[in-house]
Design a protein around this motif. Sequence first.
Motif, PDB file in Angstrom:
ATOM      1  N   VAL A   1      55.468 -85.942  -2.952  1.00  0.00           N
ATOM      2  CA  VAL A   1      54.250 -85.245  -3.591  1.00  0.00           C
ATOM      3  C   VAL A   1      54.449 -86.052  -5.065  1.00  0.00           C
ATOM      4  N   ASP A   2      55.570 -85.946  -5.762  1.00  0.00           N
ATOM      5  CA  ASP A   2      55.865 -86.669  -7.117  1.00  0.00           C
ATOM      6  C   ASP A   2      55.397 -88.026  -7.197  1.00  0.00           C
ATOM      7  N   ALA A   3      55.898 -88.839  -5.979  1.00  0.00           N
ATOM      8  CA  ALA A   3      55.484 -90.186  -5.818  1.00  0.00           C
ATOM      9  C   ALA A   3      53.875 -90.498  -6.043  1.00  0.00           C
ATOM     10  N   VAL A   4      53.249 -89.741  -5.382  1.00  0.00           N
ATOM     11  CA  VAL A   4      51.655 -89.759  -5.455  1.00  0.00           C
ATOM     12  C   VAL A   4      51.249 -89.512  -7.104  1.00  0.00           C
ATOM     13  N   GLN A   5      51.772 -88.507  -7.497  1.00  0.00           N
ATOM     14  CA  GLN A   5      51.263 -87.655  -8.636  1.00  0.00           C
ATOM     15  C   GLN A   5      51.796 -88.537 -10.038  1.00  0.00           C
ATOM     16  N   ILE A   6      53.114 -88.793 -10.102  1.00  0.00           N
ATOM     17  CA  ILE A   6      53.903 -89.534 -11.434  1.00  0.00           C
ATOM     18  C   ILE A   6      54.427 -90.600 -10.926  1.00  0.00           C
ATOM     19  N   GLY A   7      54.622 -90.935  -9.645  1.00  0.00           N
ATOM     20  CA  GLY A   7      55.528 -92.382  -9.242  1.00  0.00           C
ATOM     21  C   GLY A   7      56.827 -91.944  -8.621  1.00  0.00           C
ATOM     22  N   PRO A   8      56.966 -92.909  -7.753  1.00  0.00           N
ATOM     23  CA  PRO A   8      58.371 -92.573  -7.053  1.00  0.00           C
ATOM     24  C   PRO A   8      59.725 -92.751  -7.785  1.00  0.00           C
ATOM     25  N   SER A   9      60.574 -91.745  -7.415  1.00  0.00           N
ATOM     26  CA  SER A   9      62.136 -91.611  -7.991  1.00  0.00           C
ATOM     27  C   SER A   9      62.639 -92.788  -7.168  1.00  0.00           C
ATOM     28  N   PRO A  10      63.371 -93.687  -7.833  1.00  0.00           N
ATOM     29  CA  PRO A  10      64.217 -94.674  -7.457  1.00  0.00           C
ATOM     30  C   PRO A  10      65.069 -94.101  -6.328  1.00  0.00           C
ATOM     31  N   HIS A  11      65.781 -93.079  -6.761  1.00  0.00           N
ATOM     32  CA  HIS A  11      66.899 -92.387  -6.159  1.00  0.00           C
ATOM     33  C   HIS A  11      66.506 -91.770  -4.745  1.00  0.00           C
ATOM     34  N   ALA A  12      65.289 -91.107  -4.849  1.00  0.00           N
ATOM     35  CA  ALA A  12      64.718 -90.610  -3.538  1.00  0.00           C
ATOM     36  C   ALA A  12      64.445 -91.614  -2.905  1.00  0.00           C
ATOM     37  N   LEU A  13      63.739 -92.729  -3.153  1.00  0.00           N
ATOM     38  CA  LEU A  13      63.277 -93.653  -2.163  1.00  0.00           C
ATOM     39  C   LEU A  13      64.596 -94.586  -1.684  1.00  0.00           C
ATOM     40  N   THR A  14      65.451 -94.553  -2.403  1.00  0.00           N
ATOM     41  CA  THR A  14      66.589 -95.280  -1.866  1.00  0.00           C
ATOM     42  C   THR A  14      67.493 -94.364  -0.832  1.00  0.00           C
ATOM     43  N   VAL A  15      67.291 -93.059  -1.013  1.00  0.00           N
ATOM     44  CA  VAL A  15      67.699 -92.087   0.116  1.00  0.00           C
ATOM     45  C   VAL A  15      66.815 -92.318   1.516  1.00  0.00           C
ATOM     46  N   ALA A  16      65.552 -92.292   0.981  1.00  0.00           N
ATOM     47  CA  ALA A  16      64.613 -92.186   2.168  1.00  0.00           C
ATOM     48  C   ALA A  16      64.785 -93.711   2.907  1.00  0.00           C
ATOM     49  N   ARG A  17      64.828 -94.712   2.182  1.00  0.00           N
ATOM     50  CA  ARG A  17      64.902 -96.029   3.008  1.00  0.00           C
ATOM     51  C   ARG A  17      66.347 -96.218   3.786  1.00  0.00           C
ATOM     52  N   ARG A  18      67.377 -95.425   3.242  1.00  0.00           N
ATOM     53  CA  ARG A  18      68.484 -95.621   4.121  1.00  0.00           C
ATOM     54  C   ARG A  18      68.446 -94.535   5.306  1.00  0.00           C
ATOM     55  N   ILE A  19      67.630 -93.502   5.269  1.00  0.00           N
ATOM     56  CA  ILE A  19      67.439 -92.948   6.380  1.00  0.00           C
ATOM     57  C   ILE A  19      66.473 -93.191   7.149  1.00  0.00           C
ATOM     58  N   ASN A  20      65.566 -93.969   6.859  1.00  0.00           N
ATOM     59  CA  ASN A  20      64.574 -94.489   7.736  1.00  0.00           C
ATOM     60  C   ASN A  20      65.197 -95.850   8.276  1.00  0.00           C
ATOM     61  N   ALA A  21      66.061 -96.633   7.890  1.00  0.00           N
ATOM     62  CA  ALA A  21      66.860 -97.466   8.508  1.00  0.00           C
ATOM     63  C   ALA A  21      67.647 -97.457   9.527  1.00  0.00           C
ATOM     64  N   ALA A  22      68.222 -96.239   9.536  1.00  0.00           N
ATOM     65  CA  ALA A  22      69.422 -95.557  10.418  1.00  0.00           C
ATOM     66  C   ALA A  22      68.659 -95.547  11.845  1.00  0.00           C
ATOM     67  N   ALA A  23      69.549 -95.895  12.752  1.00  0.00           N
ATOM     68  CA  ALA A  23      69.175 -95.866  14.089  1.00  0.00           C
ATOM     69  C   ALA A  23      68.718 -94.213  14.667  1.00  0.00           C
TER      70      ALA A  23
END
Length: 120
Positions: free
Chosen positions: A98-120
């Motif tokens: 929600v914050d990413a849409v309203q105020i821009g993405p958090s780099p820390h949250a995006l790093t966590v998300a990308r690692r989760i999404n990359a996991a098998a």
Amino acid sequence: MTTPADELTAAADKLRALATNATPGPWRQHDTHLGQYGHTATVLSGERNTTELRAWLPSMSHEPWDEARNVWADAAYIAVMHPGVGEALAKWLEAAAVDAVQIGPSPHALTVARRINAAA
């Protein structure tokens, strides 16, 4: 095109599904003695007669809590990251979407998300 909010939401959905399907926490680590076979680090859930094995990490060691082997540190980490933590992280990622849409993405949250999404 995938947006940061899409990545955060996908990670929250994936994590929530994994947490929902896992045995509820909290979990705890334990040193299990296997007699002549030595010790192993385990992750348990439940209390007293309802205790169940969640993970078994062989140590190939005859020393209890052998600090020279990572299995005890791994078991401690796995126990702390039980499904309740996964659910809390999923909620945080949803809020970050929600914050990413309203105020821009958090780099820390995006790093966590990308690692989760990359996991098998």
